[in-house]
Structures are given as C-alpha cells and as structure tokens.
Design an enzyme around this catalytic site. Sequence first.
Site, PDB file in Angstrom:
ATOM      1  N   ASP A 250       0.835  -1.193   0.000  1.00 25.52           N
ATOM      2  CA  ASP A 250       0.000   0.000   0.000  1.00 25.52           C
ATOM      3  C   ASP A 250       0.872   1.245   0.000  1.00 25.52           C
ATOM      4  OD1 ASP A 250      -2.185  -1.621   0.130  1.00 25.52           O
ATOM      5  OD2 ASP A 250      -2.491  -1.401   2.290  1.00 25.52           O
TER       6      ASP A 250
ATOM      7  N   SER B 105       5.745   3.706  10.344  1.00 30.82           N
ATOM      8  CA  SER B 105       5.780   2.548   9.466  1.00 30.82           C
ATOM      9  C   SER B 105       4.376   2.012   9.282  1.00 30.82           C
ATOM     10  CB  SER B 105       6.673   1.451  10.053  1.00 30.82           C
ATOM     11  OG  SER B 105       6.083   0.880  11.207  1.00 30.82           O
ATOM     12  N   LYS B 106       4.125   1.375   8.137  1.00 27.65           N
ATOM     13  CA  LYS B 106       2.811   0.810   7.863  1.00 27.65           C
ATOM     14  C   LYS B 106       2.510  -0.364   8.797  1.00 27.65           C
ATOM     15  CE  LYS B 106       3.739   0.465   3.443  1.00 27.65           C
ATOM     16  NZ  LYS B 106       3.640   0.176   1.987  1.00 27.65           N
ATOM     17  N   ARG B 107       3.535  -1.008   9.322  1.00 29.39           N
ATOM     18  CA  ARG B 107       3.323  -2.151  10.214  1.00 29.39           C
ATOM     19  C   ARG B 107       2.801  -1.701  11.577  1.00 29.39           C
ATOM     20  NH1 ARG B 107       6.566  -4.799  13.838  1.00 29.39           N
ATOM     21  NH2 ARG B 107       8.337  -3.479  13.293  1.00 29.39           N
ATOM     22  N   LYS B 108       3.307  -0.572  12.070  1.00 27.50           N
ATOM     23  CA  LYS B 108       2.926  -0.102  13.396  1.00 27.50           C
ATOM     24  C   LYS B 108       1.863   0.994  13.367  1.00 27.50           C
ATOM     25  CE  LYS B 108       7.456  -1.104  15.446  1.00 27.50           C
ATOM     26  NZ  LYS B 108       8.624  -0.524  16.161  1.00 27.50           N
TER      27      LYS B 108
END
Length: 512
Positions: free
Chosen positions: A23, A259-262
């Site tokens: 994304d 970050s996209k993860r967090k």
Amino acid sequence: MTTPSTAPDATPRLRVAPSPTGDPHVGTAYMALFNLAFARQQGGRFVLRVEDTDRARFNPTSEAQLYDTLGWLGLRWDEGPDVGGPYAPYRQSERLETYRPYVERLIADGHAYHCWCSSERLAAMRDRQQKLKQPTGYDRLCHGKTREERAELEGFSETPVVRMLVPDDAPTTFEDVIRGTVSAPRPDDQVILKADGFPTYHLAVVVDDHEMGITHVVRGEEWISSTPKHVLLYQWLGLTPPRFAHMPLLRNENKSKISKRKNPWARLAWFQEQGYLPEAVVNFLGLLAYPPAKGEDGSDVEKFTFEEFSRDFAWSKVNTVGPIFDLKKLDWLNGQYIRDLELGDLTSRLVPFLQADGVLGESPTMGELARLKSIAEQIQTRVNLLSEAAPMVRPFYVADDELELAQDALDGLKDDAPAVLDAAIAALDGLHKPDGVLGENIAANQWHAPQIEAALREAIVEGMGIKPRFAFGPLRTAVSGQRISPPLFESMEILGKPSTMARLRGLRERLG
C-alpha cells in the site's frame, strides 16, 4: 545513452519514484507534494517513475493504488507510466536494456567487478565481522579474479552480481539544497546489478535520473548515506549530477520513524477511508516541514491551498528537524475544511460514506438526497471526519419503529422523563405541517424549528420549570436514539411531524 541537460539553467524536472511493494505510504505523498510545489512554481515538470526492480517484494496492485491515492490528493504528474511522456517507459522493469551499457562501461573502466559470492558466504562474512566488531562490508574476495579462479574457492555462486569498486579516498561530502554541505559515511562495494539481471536502486536511480533529465532529486533523509555512492557513479560515468535535497523524515510522537506495520495511518489510503478531505491532507503535509505564512496581524496562517503553498515555496524554509505527525492537529484542520465546504459539496462527499455504512442505498432518491442536504447543514460544525457523520445521519433514514435507542442515552434519562414526553406530545400536537410559505409569512403554529422550539420551551422550560440544559434530553433520545445528536428542533423539522410524534410516543410507551 542519452544526454539530457541537468545544467543549473535547465527547466526544472523533478520526480517522485516509489516502489510498488505494498500500500502506498503517506511519505510518498509528502515527497510528491514538495517536488510538485517547486516544479509548479518554477514552470517545470513533475514525473512519476515506478521503481519496480525489487521483484521479491513486488505487489501487482500497488501501482494502481498509487495512481488512485495520489490522484485523490490532486498531486498530478506530467509524465508517468499511465500518461506517457518523452522519456518513456517510466517503469524500471521495462528499462532493463537501458542499464546494461552503463554497467559494461563501469566494468571496462575498472570501476566495477563481478562477484560470485553465495548468499550463505556473505551472511557468514557479516556475522564474523559483527562478532569481531569490525565495520561490515564486502571483503572483495572476488575482485581481480576470473570466474574460474573464483570457482575454486568456497561460497561460489554460478550467477554473479556486479559491484562498485569504491576507492579508499572516495568523496563523502556533497551539497544539499536544504542542508548545505553534508557528510556521509564512506560506502562499501555496493551491488549495482543483481543476479537476476535487474539493477539495484543505486544504479537505476542514477541512470534514470540522468536519462530523464531530472534536475532536482528530492527524497527522504534516510538516503543521505547512499548519496556518495550516487555521486561516485555520476563522476565515473561523466554525467552531471542533479541537485540533491533531503527532506526530514516523518516521526511519531516518540520520535520514532512511522511505518505501515505499526501505524495504520502510514497507509495513504487510510486517510481517504477515514473521511479526511484531500485538500486538508495536502495542507497538513505541507505544514509538517514548512513554516506557516504570517497573517497581517502576525499570527500563523495554517490553512492554505496548494497554489498558495507553491507560490510561497523556498527550499531555505524547509525545517530539517523530523516533524511529528500529529493526528489531532490533522483532525482539527480537516474540521476547518469541512466547515468551509459549500453545502452541496459536503452533501456529495458524505454520500459514499453513508452508502458504505448502509445508511443510503446504492442509488439514493432525489428525496433522500434533499433530506441529506438539510441534515448536512445541521452536522457541518459537529464532525471533523466524513466518517463521523453516519451515526448522526442514520436516525433520519430508519423507520420510526426500527430506531435503536443507545443504552447510554436511556441510562441518562431522569425520573421526570415520562412527564416531559407527555408535555412535549401535547405541545407539538397543535403544530401542523407547513404549507410551503417561508419567511415572515410562516404561521405561528407551523412545523418549523423556531415554532417547535417555542412550543417546547413554553411547555417544558416555563410550564414545568425545568432548566433548558435538562429539559430536552428525553426528546433527544426519542428522536435520535442518542444522547448527543444534531440540533434537536431542526432534527424534528427534518423528520416531519408524523415521525417525530411517533418516536416521542414510542419512548413514552417504553418508559411505562
């Protein structure tokens, strides 16, 4: 090899070059904004280039998402994979033959060499260096060896990569448009061509920026450490380097990198899904690393259009301190933009969110849209996100006997609620549906918000002696099903007398 000009007096050409590995990141829009603002100010060109050489992480849907989200923000490019341009193709995977002559030249000139080391050997080498607390970097086992000579040694891989041969005295400083003279660590022998035939970022970015005539490379500060590698490649290939500008990285409140993860909001599409207005997001991104303009009274002017931002833009004003991504500030700013929308525009923007929540159907009728416009006028000052509208709008579109009453609203009712409802029903029963005559000719007993308010105040505030702040809670619960709702009297007018009376009587019966 082409030789487009990157001389100081060349027409500015800037680019944003994301990798389609997932994304799109909000940082891509952040970089695109500053690139585009300068390009528009200088009458230059803005290029979108897709850097898809990382085939292991390639996501086939990411490129389309990139077009959608940047397009939603209005950050439109002049050249790119979808619109073409004089330097097409604009996907690196379609430019593989472009890079080969540059690699061959670097090898022929002694600035690059083949490396046959296996991934296992390289991993073991790094582990050994770390245990000995040595600087990590390639040990040049393959340099100066033929394929046959290297094959006799351990850790051999059949398909080689190509590495830069970085001299010990390689330059480690460069000039930055934002930061002035910048120093970076000495690079190691970076891989520039992978075993699969794809160039790494470091070679491809230099070749493509040159081939496409890019005059200014604007990117995040995490690339400062890589810039000496790029400067070396420009020197070795006899090319004029662009001007570099390294933007500060976006940070969380604890100063960590987003970050996209967090961080779900690191996804650029998240802002669209949550109901932020694109113009508010662009405005906010501009404020992150750039000071607001000053008003005539000396106060900060934090709300501005892209055109205003571009007109005022100067690299010298960019703040190099990593900006904090303050979502509360964005929510406030988005609310300001919602307040300023024309009513018809707000109504149109609400429709997709109400459809997604099942409040409106796929093809709302003219009557439903007309009602929505009336409702939008009442909630315009009460929402900061378009997605917040559904709970306030839903009660206007459900059947009276299907209205859900929130438990916190019921729990908040006092013992006098039945008597308040009785008084309200009696007071409103004498009002009738309006005949369409507006203005000064509205009759005192017609069903309009001012008449509704007057009747209820007379019956409850004056007649029962209840303070205004407590008088209308039961009515709000009956009409909207919620403790907090759009303005009560206007809501009753929009609902109409039959629905309003049915809901008042429904709650009264429920209370016994």
